[in-house]
Every structure is written in structure tokens, then in C-alpha cells.
Enzyme design. Structure first.
Site, PDB file in Angstrom:
ATOM      1  N   TYR A 142       0.815  -1.212   0.000  1.00 29.59           N
ATOM      2  CA  TYR A 142       0.000   0.000   0.000  1.00 29.59           C
ATOM      3  C   TYR A 142       0.853   1.268   0.000  1.00 29.59           C
ATOM      4  O   TYR A 142       0.418   2.312  -0.450  1.00 29.59           O
ATOM      5  CB  TYR A 142      -0.917   0.037   1.227  1.00 29.59           C
ATOM      6  N   LYS A 198       3.022 -15.261   1.703  1.00 27.53           N
ATOM      7  CA  LYS A 198       3.354 -16.107   0.562  1.00 27.53           C
ATOM      8  C   LYS A 198       4.860 -16.309   0.566  1.00 27.53           C
ATOM      9  O   LYS A 198       5.576 -15.845  -0.332  1.00 27.53           O
ATOM     10  CB  LYS A 198       2.879 -15.445  -0.737  1.00 27.53           C
ATOM     11  N   ASP A 231      -2.992 -17.973   0.184  1.00 35.10           N
ATOM     12  CA  ASP A 231      -4.017 -18.548  -0.711  1.00 35.10           C
ATOM     13  C   ASP A 231      -4.696 -19.739  -0.046  1.00 35.10           C
ATOM     14  O   ASP A 231      -5.925 -19.891  -0.086  1.00 35.10           O
ATOM     15  CB  ASP A 231      -3.416 -18.919  -2.079  1.00 35.10           C
ATOM     16  N   ASP A 255      -6.435  -7.096   3.646  1.00 33.80           N
ATOM     17  CA  ASP A 255      -7.560  -6.417   2.995  1.00 33.80           C
ATOM     18  C   ASP A 255      -8.489  -7.458   2.369  1.00 33.80           C
ATOM     19  O   ASP A 255      -9.702  -7.438   2.559  1.00 33.80           O
ATOM     20  CB  ASP A 255      -7.018  -5.465   1.920  1.00 33.80           C
ATOM     21  N   ASP A 259     -12.308  -9.179   3.940  1.00 31.54           N
ATOM     22  CA  ASP A 259     -13.596  -9.110   3.245  1.00 31.54           C
ATOM     23  C   ASP A 259     -14.235 -10.494   3.150  1.00 31.54           C
ATOM     24  O   ASP A 259     -15.443 -10.646   3.317  1.00 31.54           O
ATOM     25  CB  ASP A 259     -13.433  -8.527   1.829  1.00 31.54           C
TER      26      ASP A 259
HETATM   27  C1  IPM Z   1     -10.480  -1.334   3.720  1.00 33.61           C
HETATM   28  C2  IPM Z   1     -10.726  -0.645   2.413  1.00 33.61           C
HETATM   29  C3  IPM Z   1      -9.580   0.328   2.163  1.00 33.61           C
HETATM   30  C4  IPM Z   1      -8.320  -0.490   1.995  1.00 33.61           C
HETATM   31  C5  IPM Z   1      -9.779   1.292   0.995  1.00 33.61           C
HETATM   32  C6  IPM Z   1     -11.078   2.072   1.112  1.00 33.61           C
HETATM   33  C7  IPM Z   1      -8.613   2.221   0.845  1.00 33.61           C
HETATM   34  O1  IPM Z   1     -10.883  -1.580   1.402  1.00 33.61           O
HETATM   35  O2  IPM Z   1     -10.368  -0.639   4.735  1.00 33.61           O
HETATM   36  O3  IPM Z   1     -10.427  -2.562   3.733  1.00 33.61           O
HETATM   37  O4  IPM Z   1      -8.034  -0.985   0.897  1.00 33.61           O
HETATM   38  O5  IPM Z   1      -7.608  -0.639   2.982  1.00 33.61           O
HETATM   39 MG    MG Z   2     -10.940  -3.598   2.084  1.00 36.94          MG
END
Ligand code: IPM
Ligand code: MG
Length: 373
Positions: A142, A198, A231, A255, A259
């Protein structure tokens, strides 16, 4: 008297409307329990861009550095999609994370029993799920340099003539400090950490694995540590998520994996997060709390958003910034009660249907539950 300063940054999309519901909870703690917060509010993301031409004003950044905790709604939206990269709404959030040095991002994924049937996985796979992803938040790909999009003029073979570059870079110190956060948290839970990288293809992954192991062997030998390729970790998360207690991983894998873990619980609208840095002079960690869901522009302004993730983010603030553990538990139990009573926002409607409550009705129900618990 203890002061508790809180900076609220509602941001864009559904951010402002879910934050209104958090305000109700804050007001309840003040009026019913005499627990006062010194609350200020400011702009972030597209809302800040509209006013200042950048997604986080310097003055807002300074305020964020000075308070005990920041509570953020969400950033981004289609209106800002074509902005220059450097002023996109997301840059405001990333600046907060980086300048406050919030290196440990805690993303719990808990499956509320009342919602186990809303998961995309079978009830028996997700029932009782309680895992915590600790994502490194201030380094890795990042932020690594070099980065950018350049012309690749010297390479006639390259159709289109451009190259895009990002750099995965971790220092041992960056890995050790987030590993410590994960081990500390594990000791208060199931005492198990699984580290994901990884190491089979990335040198930074090899360093990650070695340093996490080093922190374990030298400082936390009592915690059970395992390593997994990220993975495989993704696959195991959907196969048998209950095998995990704490997962520690880098910024990008965190990240993605968070999710996936979020969806296991039935709705992205449920999940809170805390981003913590080093302790300040008053002993409290630098801290920013935010729901894991984004700005959801498709439903913004319609009263459809689920305020629970943001309310639970405030519960995390009670726990990690203000040491109000009983109050944090109370708020979490109020959310649980409301869900057990069958109160549902639109995102929690199962195939059997029913009538969803609005964002503001959900907030009211949670406040009523606080009062009876
Ligand atoms: C998260 C989001 C952020 C990230 C974005 C909005 C920059 O996806 O907090 O997971 O990628 O970290
Ligand atoms: Mg995210």
C-alpha cells in the site's frame, strides 16, 4: 474527571447516516450512565474534497492526532471516481492510517447466532464463528516505493508502452510490532495465532514468517503459532473458518482475507474494526475505529443502511480507547438482543422476507435495548 475526546468523521455515502445512529448511542451513555464524551466532527473523503479540494484537510489531520479516538464512517463514491489519484477520497483514509501510524488493524468476524442462516455458507460451518484478523495497516504494498505508472519507452515489445509499479516492502521492525499485537490479543482469546503470507514466492513473505516466529519464540512461547500461505488461508477460511482464532497478515492479504471473513458472518453491514498504534502520553493507543463496509453509494440516503457495524466500532472504542469494558459488553449485548428479537435492516433480509427496519429504526431499537439490559 476523565476526559474522553472523540473525533467523528462521517465521510461519504452511508457514512453520515450510520453515524447519526452512533450519536444516539453516545447520547444514551451520557444521559443514562453519566459517561460523557467530548465529541467533535469534521470532514473526510469526498466530503472534504468538495470543501477543501483534498480528501483530508491538514487541520483535520491535526485534530485526529490530538484526540483519544477517531470514529470514521466511510469514504468514496462514484462522483469522485475520475479524480486524480492523489486526491481520491481513499487517500484521506490512508493518510490518517499512515500519519497516526495505526499499524495494527483489528477486524473481528463474529457470527451472531440469529444471523447464521444469512451466511453464504451453511449454518453448521459458521455457527459460533469468532475469529480476529490482525492486518498490518501502515506498510507493505500500500505504501512501498517505488510506485507509479510510467512509460516503458525502451521496451518496443510492450504493446501500449506503459508499466505500473507497486512495491511490497516490510522491515523486520514493522513485522515484529504487529506480530506482538496479534500475540497479545490471542492471549485474551483462544491463545492461537495463524500467520499468513506467501513465503513460497515472496522474499518479504519469508521475512514475515521468520520475524513472526522470532517474536513467538522470544516473547510469546505460550501462544500456539502456525503459518499458512495466504491462498491456502483463503481456502481454509471458507472451508472451516472455526479452525482459526487470531490471524495475523500483511496489509494487502489482510484487505482481501478480511472481506472474505466478513461475508462468512452474513453481512458486511455487521463488522466493526479498530486500527491501533503506539500508546500516546496518556497511555491510550492512537486509535481509529471504522466499519469494514464501504460507503455503499447505491443505497446511500435511502434509510436502508445497517448502522450496526458503525455502532460496534464505537463498542470497540469503548473497549480499546476508553477502558469501558462493561459498557462495550453492554452495547454488544444490546445489538445481539435486537437481532435475536428479529429486527432486521434490508441487508439482513433472508429468502423468507419480512419487513426491514430503516437505519434510524435500527438505531432506536439498539438504544431501547441498552435501556432494558
Ligand atoms: C479497507 C478498504 C480500504 C483499503 C480502501 C477504502 C482504501 O478496502 O479498509 O479494507 O483498501 O484498505
Ligand atoms: Mg478492504
Amino acid at each position: 474527571m476523565t476526559t474522553r475526546s472523540l473525533l467523528i468523521l462521517p465521510g461519504d455515502g452511508i457514512g453520515p447516516e450510520v453515524m447519526v445512529e452512533v450519536r444516539k448511542v453516545i447520547d444514551w451513555f451520557q444521559s443514562a450512565r453519566g459517561i460523557a464524551f467530548d465529541v467533535s466532527e469534521d470532514l473526510v473523503g469526498g466530503a472534504a474534497y468538495d470543501k477543501h479540494g483534498k480528501p483530508l484537510a491538514d487541520d483535520t489531520m491535526a485534530k485526529a492526532q490530538a484526540v483519544d479516538a477517531v470514529l470514521l464512517g466511510a469514504v468514496g463514491g462514484p462522483a469522485y471516481d475520475n479524480l486524480d489519484f492523489s486526491v481520491k477520497p481513499e487517500r484521506g483514509l490512508l493518510r490518517l492510517r499512515k500519519e497516526m501510524d495505526l499499524y495494527a488493524n483489528l477486524r473481528p468476524a463474529q457470527c451472531f447466532d440469529a444471523l447464521a442462516d444469512f451466511s453464504s455458507l451453511k449454518r453448521e460451518v459458521v455457527a459460533g464463528l469468532d475469529i480476529l484478523i490482525v492486518r498490518e495497516l501502515t506498510s507493505g504494498i500500500y505504501f512501498g516505493e517505488p510506485r507509479g505508472i510510467h512509460s516503458d519507452d525502451n521496451n518496443p515489445e510492450n504493446e501500449g508502452g506503459r508499466v505500473g509499479i507497486n512495491t511490497q516492502r516490510y522491515t523486520s521492525g514493522e513485522i515484529r510490532r504487529v506480530a506482538r499485537s496479534a500475540f497479545e490479543l490471542a492471549r485474551k482469546r483462544g491463545n492461537r495465532v495463524c500467520s499468513m503470507e506467501k513465503a513460497n514466492v515472496m522474499e518479504s513473505g519469508i521475512l514475515w514468517r521468520e520475524e513472526v516466529q522470532w517474536v513467538h519464540d522470544n516473547e510469546y512461547p505460550d501462544v500456539e503459532l502456525s503459518h499458512m500461505y495466504a491462498d491456502n488461508g483463503a481456502m481454509q477460511l471458507v472451508r472451516r473458518p472455526n479452525q482459526f482464532d487470531v490471524i495475523v497478515t500483511d496489509n494487502l492479504f489482510g484487505d482481501v482475507l478480511s472481506d472474505a471473513a466478513a461475508m462468512l458472518t452474513g453481512s458486511l453491514g455487521m463488522l466493526p474494526s479498530a486500527s491501533l498504534g503506539a500508546p500516546m502520553a496518556n497511555g491510550r493507543p492512537k486509535a481509529l475505529y471504522e466499519p469494514v463496509h464501504g460507503s455503499a453509494p447505491d443505497i446511500a440516503g435511502q434509510g436502508k443502511a445497517n448502522p450496526i457495524a458503525c455502532i460496534l466500532s464505537f463498542a470497540m472504542a469503548l473497549r480499546y480507547s476508553f477502558d469501558l469494558l462493561a459498557e462495550a459488553d453492554l452495547l454488544e449485548r444490546a445489538v445481539e438482543k435486537v437481532l435475536a428479537d428479529g429486527v432486521r435492516t434490508a441487508d439482513l433480509m433472508g429468502p423468507e422476507g419480512g419487513t426491514p427496519v430503516s437505519t434510524s429504526q435500527m438505531g432506536d431499537k439498539i438504544v431501547q435495548a441498552l435501556a432494558v439490559l
